[in-house]
Scaffold this active site. Structure first.
Site, PDB file in Angstrom:
ATOM      1  N   ILE A   1      -7.583   7.446  -0.796  1.00  0.00           N
ATOM      2  CA  ILE A   1      -7.548   5.847  -0.701  1.00  0.00           C
ATOM      3  C   ILE A   1      -8.069   5.639   0.498  1.00  0.00           C
ATOM      4  CG2 ILE A   1      -5.129   5.933   0.345  1.00  0.00           C
ATOM      5  CD1 ILE A   1      -4.466   3.648  -0.984  1.00  0.00           C
ATOM      6  N   SER A   2      -9.154   4.639   0.202  1.00  0.00           N
ATOM      7  CA  SER A   2      -9.971   4.073   1.470  1.00  0.00           C
ATOM      8  C   SER A   2      -9.281   3.416   2.337  1.00  0.00           C
ATOM      9  CB  SER A   2     -10.966   3.147   0.908  1.00  0.00           C
ATOM     10  OG  SER A   2     -11.854   3.931  -0.077  1.00  0.00           O
ATOM     11  N   GLN A   3      -9.801   3.478   3.698  1.00  0.00           N
ATOM     12  CA  GLN A   3      -9.272   2.695   4.873  1.00  0.00           C
ATOM     13  C   GLN A   3      -8.943   1.212   4.416  1.00  0.00           C
ATOM     14  OE1 GLN A   3     -12.412   3.467   7.750  1.00  0.00           O
ATOM     15  NE2 GLN A   3     -11.497   1.757   8.559  1.00  0.00           N
TER      16      GLN A   3
ATOM     17  N   ARG B   1       0.715  -1.204   0.186  1.00  0.00           N
ATOM     18  CA  ARG B   1       0.064  -0.087  -0.018  1.00  0.00           C
ATOM     19  C   ARG B   1       0.511   1.352  -0.075  1.00  0.00           C
ATOM     20  NH1 ARG B   1      -3.491   3.138   4.032  1.00  0.00           N
ATOM     21  NH2 ARG B   1      -5.451   3.465   2.992  1.00  0.00           N
TER      22      ARG B   1
END
Length: 244
Positions: A91-93, A65
């Protein structure tokens, strides 16, 4: 001779620092996966009684990530929270990425459509699980950067397209699963049309700055679907082309 010695020492130091960073990233990534597991256990109503599949957890644990965010910091990247990636996008968790991936029920032979490429992280997760991923991003700079990152990291089964994702990508489908990473008040009909019978669409549905719910649509027949809301979420709004 002295210059050569300094060069060698510099190379050794750089290699040692790189190894230390890699080891930190591995530890942080493993900790992230454990956080996802813990959160899933405490939120069984969201993730299901069985929690996340090993395939999804392995994909989360293997995908770097930190290479999909501007800072490329392992300390920041693997915290369970959304992060800015520029152009007003995030960017999503990690837990939400894992949850959406789990709900999509991606199999090794599947073709998957993603709307909202962003940094390319969700596409990379899906690429580890599916045969082919087609992903659309409306922001040119993000589409270009994501395509480069995915290519550099050898995600050869991902195709990135610049454009308005509302109409989907018919030439790349039909799709076994569709993942939408931006919120809209309703599911776009073209996406349902491009979803195979038996397929699933996962997306946040709701007002731009109001209540949103992560929603799963299952296509039971060409003209029949079922819809269920899974959990309250907060996503960036679904962006359309100016002419729309």
């Amino acid at each position: 001779m002295k210059t050569m010695l300094l060069l060698v020492l510099s190379m050794v130091t750089a290699a040692r620092d790189a190894t230390a960073r890699d080891e930190q990233c591995v530890r942080e990534r493993a900790a992230m996966v454990e956080t996802i597991k813990d959160y899933a256990r405490s939120r069984a109503v969201v993730s299901g009684q069985r929690g996340f599949s090993e395939r999804v957890l392995e994909a989360m644990g293997q995908t770097k990530r930190h290479l999909f965010i501007p800072e490329r910091s392992c300390t920041i990247a693997y915290a369970d929270m959304p992060l800015p990636i520029g152009r007003g996008q995030t960017i999503s968790q990690p837990f939400i990425v894992a949850l959406m991936t789990e709900l999509a029920e991606v199999a090794p032979d599947h073709v998957v459509l993603e709307i909202g490429t962003g940094s390319g992280y969700q596409a990379a997760i899906l690429a580890r699980l599916a045969r082919k991923v087609c992903t659309i991003e409306i922001v040119p700079a993000l589409a270009e950067a994501a395509a480069k990152t995915l290519k550099d990291l050898a995600y050869d089964n991902v195709s990135v397209r610049l454009g308005d994702g509302y109409a989907g990508w018919p030439e790349c489908g039909p799709f076994d699963a569709i993942v939408v990473t931006a919120a809209l008040g309703q599911v776009p009909p073209p996406l349902i049309e491009q979803l195979k019978v038996g397929g699933r669409l996962v997306m946040p549905v709701g007002a731009e700055y109001g209540a949103q719910h992560l929603t799963v649509v299952e296509k039971l027949a060409p003209d029949k679907t079922t819809t269920r809301a899974v959990a309250p979420v907060r996503f960036v709004p679904f962006t359309r082309s100016p002419s729309r």
